[in-house]
Write an enzyme that holds these catalytic residues in place. Structure first.
Site, PDB file in Angstrom:
ATOM      1  N   LEU A   1      44.186  28.728  75.217  1.00  0.00           N
ATOM      2  CA  LEU A   1      45.523  28.244  74.885  1.00  0.00           C
ATOM      3  C   LEU A   1      45.979  28.982  73.623  1.00  0.00           C
ATOM      4  CD1 LEU A   1      47.075  26.256  76.512  1.00  0.00           C
ATOM      5  CD2 LEU A   1      46.172  24.418  75.104  1.00  0.00           C
ATOM      6  N   HIS A   2      46.502  30.197  73.829  1.00  0.00           N
ATOM      7  CA  HIS A   2      46.784  31.082  72.692  1.00  0.00           C
ATOM      8  C   HIS A   2      47.821  30.500  71.721  1.00  0.00           C
ATOM      9  CE1 HIS A   2      44.807  34.312  74.965  1.00  0.00           C
ATOM     10  NE2 HIS A   2      45.560  33.995  75.998  1.00  0.00           N
ATOM     11  N   ASP A   3      49.064  30.368  72.217  1.00  0.00           N
ATOM     12  CA  ASP A   3      50.191  30.152  71.306  1.00  0.00           C
ATOM     13  C   ASP A   3      50.196  28.804  70.566  1.00  0.00           C
ATOM     14  OD1 ASP A   3      51.068  32.688  71.911  1.00  0.00           O
ATOM     15  OD2 ASP A   3      52.443  32.032  73.474  1.00  0.00           O
TER      16      ASP A   3
ATOM     17  N   THR B   1      41.849  32.434  69.665  1.00  0.00           N
ATOM     18  CA  THR B   1      42.455  31.743  70.820  1.00  0.00           C
ATOM     19  C   THR B   1      41.485  31.667  72.001  1.00  0.00           C
ATOM     20  OG1 THR B   1      43.549  33.691  71.810  1.00  0.00           O
ATOM     21  CG2 THR B   1      44.765  32.499  70.098  1.00  0.00           C
TER      22      THR B   1
ATOM     23  N   THR C   1      47.949  27.502  68.994  1.00  0.00           N
ATOM     24  CA  THR C   1      47.182  27.586  67.745  1.00  0.00           C
ATOM     25  C   THR C   1      48.112  27.835  66.553  1.00  0.00           C
ATOM     26  OG1 THR C   1      46.759  29.962  68.045  1.00  0.00           O
ATOM     27  CG2 THR C   1      45.072  28.441  68.870  1.00  0.00           C
TER      28      THR C   1
END
Ligand code: BDR
Ligand code: CA
Length: 315
Positions: free
Chosen positions: A244-246, A198, A248
């Site tokens: 932009l972690h989530d 991420t 992914t």
């Protein structure tokens, strides 16, 4: 022949990056059917994550998506929140109206259990974007659902990037390490999006401008969300924009070829004060511990952002 959309439950603690993940899923109905959204305490307390999830559904024009409040605290620990990253509301940045759609009466954990029992075995994917409290509670209460899960694709953990909330732990795992341990030992098929990947999905200035240039309420809100939380990561990492972690997790469902990783053993530290919540990932395969998760390490960031922007344009 076109394939049926993949059925998912999004388990989440919005959170700007959770919000963008939800938007990406709702923008992709030919690929993904969101059966429901369950909320959990994480970035902010449960009442706010439950409110924010509904704000996001309404922003997407999808007030029909049922939202269920789940657990308000980790299994055995006190809740740790992250207002320093996400702001007081959890969704600071854009000015969005309070939701009109109701929260469902059913508890989020009951919804997860009931859905997995109702749908044909192996047809529902769980997408946890926050602490794993709801998922672990569901597995604990209803072990029969375990073999019915198609796959768990989650955001959490780190190996090379080590940690973000402590020097050695990623936030989602740190908040409820006991829940993470239950999930990782469950035997379900698991794909993990750790900080290692991420932190390569950075919202650069140009990528943020591409969101804004959509000229839609969604494009504007997403640009304002990333504007808000990037100030924190810029100061902390000196990086070119916020990770932009989530999203992914949802991108993996849409285009798994964008990602590379290794099927390895991943375990969670639940005892040590110093390294609580650390994901001990056997990336180099130096133990004989059995592999239990596909641990993603890299992505094609250009293609990830072009798919994300193209999908958000549909809302
Ligand atoms: C994770 O923690 C939260 O702050 C984000 O929403 C993401 O799920 C990153 O460590
Ligand atoms: Ca999250």
């Amino acid at each position: 022949m076109p394939k049926d959309p993949r059925k998912i439950i999004i388990d989440t603690d919005p959170g700007q990056d959770d919000a963008i993940a939800i938007l990406l899923a709702l923008a992709s109905p030919e690929d993904i059917e969101v059966l429901g959204i369950t909320t959990v305490a994480g970035n902010v307390p449960l009442d706010l994550t439950s409110k924010n999830a509904r704000i996001v559904c309404e922003l997407a024009g999808r007030p029909d998506v049922p939202v269920f409040a789940g657990c308000d605290a980790p299994l055995v620990r006190r809740l740790v929140t992250a207002e320093h990253v996400h702001g007081k509301s959890g969704l600071d940045g854009p000015d969005l109206p309070d939701p009109e759609m109701p929260l469902q009466d059913q508890h989020g954990v009951d919804f997860i259990i009931e859905t997995l029992r109702r749908e044909p075995a192996g047809t529902v994917t769980l997408c946890p974007l926050g602490p794993l409290t709801n998922i672990a509670t569901a597995f604990d209460r209803a072990p029969d659902i375990l073999e019915r899960v198609q796959e768990i694709v989650l955001m959490g953990g780190a190996y090379f990037e080590v940690g973000n909330i402590t020097p050695t732990a990623e936030f989602n795992i740190y908040v409820d390490p006991e829940a993470a341990e239950i999930v990782l030992k469950s035997g379900a098929k698991i794909t993990m999006m750790p900080l290692d990947v991420t932190h390569k999905a950075l919202v650069t200035r140009a990528r943020n401008e591409a969101f804004r240039a959509l000229g839609t309420p969604v494009g504007k809100a997403v640009a304002e969300m990333t504007d808000f939380f990037e100030r924190f990561d810029r100061e902390k990492y000196g990086s070119d924009g916020a990770p932009l972690h989530d999203p992914t997790v949802i991108a993996w469902l849409l285009a798994p070829r964008l990602f590379t990783g290794r099927f390895i053993n991943v375990e969670v530290e639940t005892q040590s004060k110093l390294t609580l919540g650390m994901t001990v990932a056997d990336w180099w395969r130096v133990t004989d511990r059995a592999p239990n998760a596909m641990f993603i390490g890299d992505l094609d960031a250009e293609r990830f952002f072009s798919i994300l922007t193209e999908r958000l344009a549909r809302l």
